[in-house]
Scaffold this active site. Structure first.
Site, PDB file in Angstrom:
ATOM      1  N   CYS A   1      -1.596  -4.914   7.303  1.00 26.55           N
ATOM      2  CA  CYS A   1      -0.942  -3.507   7.988  1.00 26.55           C
ATOM      3  C   CYS A   1      -0.323  -3.786   9.108  1.00 26.55           C
ATOM      4  CB  CYS A   1      -2.134  -2.952   8.030  1.00 26.55           C
ATOM      5  SG  CYS A   1      -3.265  -2.759   6.781  1.00 26.55           S
TER       6      CYS A   1
ATOM      7  N   CYS B   1       0.945  -1.219  -0.028  1.00 24.67           N
ATOM      8  CA  CYS B   1      -0.064   0.006   0.053  1.00 24.67           C
ATOM      9  C   CYS B   1       0.899   1.197  -0.080  1.00 24.67           C
ATOM     10  CB  CYS B   1      -0.892   0.049   1.204  1.00 24.67           C
ATOM     11  SG  CYS B   1       0.222   0.093   2.833  1.00 24.67           S
TER      12      CYS B   1
HETATM   13 FE1  FES Z   1      -1.253   0.228   4.435  1.00 22.34          FE
HETATM   14 FE2  FES Z   1      -2.629  -0.590   6.175  1.00 22.34          FE
HETATM   15  S1  FES Z   1      -3.452  -0.050   4.082  1.00 22.34           S
HETATM   16  S2  FES Z   1      -0.673  -0.152   6.226  1.00 22.34           S
END
Ligand code: FES
Length: 145
Positions: free
Chosen positions: A103, A33
């Site tokens: 995450c 992400c």
């Molecule tokens: Fe990136 Fe949670 S979406 S750390």
């Protein structure tokens, strides 16, 4: 969708901030992400984690897991901190939705990266600790002699 504990740690994160002259700093990025996490450790001469702080440019689950992870390693020995896996952090938070599991890896990896930094600076070996893959090494220059 999120447990009460996750919401609590997200809304009231523990140990957010930084430590000046930290014994070890670890910065990792999450390839999935693009979020970033940094952990600061203050380790005393007996190898006990006296203080720990985190900073993140990440989602709510990253904030909650980092907050919980810092609570779990604070006051612990380095070996005990090594046992704080993302699994352990998730259990302590009563779980995370499956899409948010990645995450929780940020906190674990950032702690390992900070321990690696500490071990490198002090020329010691920490049992079971591997060189962090994603340590970004930001700001390290200023800490060199
Ligand atoms: Fe990136 Fe949670 S979406 S750390």
């Amino acid at each position: 969708m999120y447990s009460e504990k996750v919401m609590d740690h997200f809304q009231h994160p523990r140990n957010m901030g930084e430590i000046e002259n930290a014994s070890g700093i670890g910065t990792v990025g999450n390839a999935k992400c693009g979020d970033i996490m940094r952990i600061f450790l203050d380790i005393d001469e007996n190898g006990i984690i006296r203080d720990v702080k985190f900073k993140t440019f990440g989602c709510g689950a990253a904030v909650a897991t980092s907050s919980m992870a810092t609570e779990l390693v604070k006051g612990k020995s380095i070996q005990e901190a090594m046992k704080v896996t993302n699994q352990a952090v998730m259990e302590a938070l009563d779980g995370l939705p499956p899409v948010k599991v990645h995450c929780s890896l940020l906190a674990e990896e950032a702690i390992h990266a900070a321990l690696w930094d500490y071990a490198t600076k002090n020329n010691i070996k920490i049992e079971g600790l591997q060189k962090p893959k994603s340590d970004i090494h930001e700001g390290e220059e200023e800490e060199e002699y």
